[in-house]
Design an enzyme around this catalytic site. Structure first.
Site, PDB file in Angstrom:
ATOM      1  N   ARG A 107     -20.336   2.046  -3.595  1.00 41.06           N
ATOM      2  CA  ARG A 107     -21.699   2.086  -3.055  1.00 41.06           C
ATOM      3  C   ARG A 107     -22.677   2.399  -4.205  1.00 41.06           C
ATOM      4  NH1 ARG A 107     -22.027   5.610   2.120  1.00 41.06           N
ATOM      5  NH2 ARG A 107     -23.989   4.448   2.276  1.00 41.06           N
ATOM      6  N   GLU A 129     -10.881  16.557   0.248  1.00 40.79           N
ATOM      7  CA  GLU A 129     -12.189  15.949   0.489  1.00 40.79           C
ATOM      8  C   GLU A 129     -11.992  14.631   1.226  1.00 40.79           C
ATOM      9  OE1 GLU A 129     -13.998  15.107  -3.248  1.00 40.79           O
ATOM     10  OE2 GLU A 129     -15.846  14.359  -2.346  1.00 40.79           O
ATOM     11  N   PRO A 142     -24.197  17.323   6.431  1.00 41.14           N
ATOM     12  CA  PRO A 142     -25.408  16.753   7.009  1.00 41.14           C
ATOM     13  C   PRO A 142     -25.270  15.301   7.464  1.00 41.14           C
ATOM     14  CG  PRO A 142     -25.643  17.030   4.637  1.00 41.14           C
ATOM     15  CD  PRO A 142     -24.395  17.750   5.047  1.00 41.14           C
ATOM     16  N   ASN A 143     -25.867  15.044   8.605  1.00 40.77           N
ATOM     17  CA  ASN A 143     -25.988  13.714   9.213  1.00 40.77           C
ATOM     18  C   ASN A 143     -24.685  13.186   9.811  1.00 40.77           C
ATOM     19  OD1 ASN A 143     -28.797  13.388   8.520  1.00 40.77           O
ATOM     20  ND2 ASN A 143     -28.107  13.188   6.398  1.00 40.77           N
ATOM     21  N   TYR A 203     -20.281   3.450   8.532  1.00 37.81           N
ATOM     22  CA  TYR A 203     -19.573   4.665   8.956  1.00 37.81           C
ATOM     23  C   TYR A 203     -18.715   4.481  10.213  1.00 37.81           C
ATOM     24  CZ  TYR A 203     -22.673   6.773   5.537  1.00 37.81           C
ATOM     25  OH  TYR A 203     -23.328   7.088   4.373  1.00 37.81           O
ATOM     26  N   HIS A 259     -22.826  14.963  -3.469  1.00 30.42           N
ATOM     27  CA  HIS A 259     -23.364  14.430  -4.723  1.00 30.42           C
ATOM     28  C   HIS A 259     -24.416  15.336  -5.348  1.00 30.42           C
ATOM     29  CE1 HIS A 259     -21.485  11.090  -2.717  1.00 30.42           C
ATOM     30  NE2 HIS A 259     -22.434  11.036  -1.805  1.00 30.42           N
ATOM     31  N   ASP A 314     -18.688  25.842  -5.500  1.00 29.62           N
ATOM     32  CA  ASP A 314     -18.552  27.248  -5.936  1.00 29.62           C
ATOM     33  C   ASP A 314     -17.977  28.097  -4.807  1.00 29.62           C
ATOM     34  OD1 ASP A 314     -19.483  26.904  -8.492  1.00 29.62           O
ATOM     35  OD2 ASP A 314     -21.373  27.983  -8.209  1.00 29.62           O
ATOM     36  N   ALA A 373     -24.068  13.982   2.045  1.00 30.15           N
ATOM     37  CA  ALA A 373     -24.832  13.804   0.809  1.00 30.15           C
ATOM     38  C   ALA A 373     -24.775  15.019  -0.119  1.00 30.15           C
ATOM     39  CB  ALA A 373     -26.288  13.458   1.135  1.00 30.15           C
ATOM     40  N   ASN A 399     -15.972  16.967   4.583  1.00 24.78           N
ATOM     41  CA  ASN A 399     -16.857  15.860   4.249  1.00 24.78           C
ATOM     42  C   ASN A 399     -18.235  16.489   4.149  1.00 24.78           C
ATOM     43  OD1 ASN A 399     -18.483  13.662   3.990  1.00 24.78           O
ATOM     44  ND2 ASN A 399     -17.629  12.502   5.713  1.00 24.78           N
ATOM     45  N   ARG A 434     -25.083   6.027  13.534  1.00 18.35           N
ATOM     46  CA  ARG A 434     -25.679   5.946  12.200  1.00 18.35           C
ATOM     47  C   ARG A 434     -24.967   4.860  11.387  1.00 18.35           C
ATOM     48  NH1 ARG A 434     -24.186  10.233   7.446  1.00 18.35           N
ATOM     49  NH2 ARG A 434     -25.570   9.361   5.853  1.00 18.35           N
ATOM     50  N   HIS A 470     -14.199  11.122   2.927  1.00 16.37           N
ATOM     51  CA  HIS A 470     -15.418  10.344   3.185  1.00 16.37           C
ATOM     52  C   HIS A 470     -15.052   9.130   4.007  1.00 16.37           C
ATOM     53  CE1 HIS A 470     -17.718  12.717   0.376  1.00 16.37           C
ATOM     54  NE2 HIS A 470     -16.673  12.641  -0.434  1.00 16.37           N
ATOM     55  N   LEU A 471     -15.912   8.802   4.965  1.00 23.79           N
ATOM     56  CA  LEU A 471     -15.689   7.597   5.768  1.00 23.79           C
ATOM     57  C   LEU A 471     -15.771   6.348   4.902  1.00 23.79           C
ATOM     58  CD1 LEU A 471     -17.976   8.836   8.618  1.00 23.79           C
ATOM     59  CD2 LEU A 471     -15.581   8.213   8.978  1.00 23.79           C
TER      60      LEU A 471
HETATM   61  C1  DQA Z   1     -20.285  10.117   3.273  1.00 23.95           C
HETATM   62  C2  DQA Z   1     -20.795   9.433   2.004  1.00 23.95           C
HETATM   63  C3  DQA Z   1     -22.045  10.119   1.481  1.00 23.95           C
HETATM   64  O1  DQA Z   1     -22.518   9.456   0.311  1.00 23.95           O
HETATM   65  C4  DQA Z   1     -23.143  10.082   2.534  1.00 23.95           C
HETATM   66  O2  DQA Z   1     -24.292  10.763   2.061  1.00 23.95           O
HETATM   67  C5  DQA Z   1     -22.699  10.592   3.841  1.00 23.95           C
HETATM   68  C6  DQA Z   1     -21.372  10.215   4.330  1.00 23.95           C
HETATM   69  C7  DQA Z   1     -19.103   9.371   3.903  1.00 23.95           C
HETATM   70  O3  DQA Z   1     -18.413   9.959   4.737  1.00 23.95           O
HETATM   71  O4  DQA Z   1     -18.872   8.186   3.602  1.00 23.95           O
HETATM   72  O5  DQA Z   1     -23.437  11.277   4.547  1.00 23.95           O
HETATM   73  O6  DQA Z   1     -19.847  11.424   2.941  1.00 23.95           O
END
Ligand code: DQA
Length: 142
Positions: free
Chosen positions: A101, A92, A6-7, A19, A74, A81, A71, A68, A14, A94-95
């Protein structure tokens, strides 16, 4: 397979200070190049819906997954699963560095089942994750 949650379709616009300025298309194109240069095909998908992410995990025909989960990293038990159920290697990414954080970002349920995590290096982290996964797969049976 590269899966974004998501996002992440909004990156580039964003919170660029967190990011970065690259769009998801920029990142996916760089990952396609990197995977192809290592003789792998890659499929890139993104969804804002947890169930869609799980359906893609269940049906992938690829040899491994870079994810990735945004959110959902978390909060979701269903995504790890699903990843365990298909018995594929998972890296995994993450940017941002989720560990420097807010405290609610410090827990990753994906980390409990992944080979490893790359975080905090921005867009290049995706290419590093692809390379790490391919290195892992190529050395599995050696
Ligand atoms: C993220 C970190 C997450 O906490 C956040 O909710 C994101 C992006 C990252 O790539 O840094 O949406 O996964």
């Amino acid at each position: 397979m590269l899966i974004n949650g998501p996002n992440l379709n909004l990156i580039g616009n964003r919170d660029p200070s967190i990011y970065g300025k690259k769009t998801l298309i920029d990142i996916e194109n760089a990952c396609i190049k990197r995977a192809n240069s290592l003789n792998y095909d890659i499929e890139c998908v993104q969804s804002n819906h947890e169930g869609q992410l799980i359906d893609w995990i269940h049906t992938t025909k690829h040899a491994g997954i870079v994810i990735n989960a945004g959110a959902y990293t978390h909060t979701s038990i269903a995504i790890p699963d699903a990843l365990v159920s298909v018995e594929l290697p998972v890296v995994e990414v993450h940017l941002s560095n989720i560990h420097n954080r807010e405290s609610f970002r410090h827990i990753s349920y994906i980390s409990k089942i992944s080979i490893g995590m790359i975080c905090g290096f921005g867009a290049i982290g995706y290419e590093l994750a692809i390379e790490a996964l391919i290195h892992y797969i190529d050395n599995l049976h050696k």
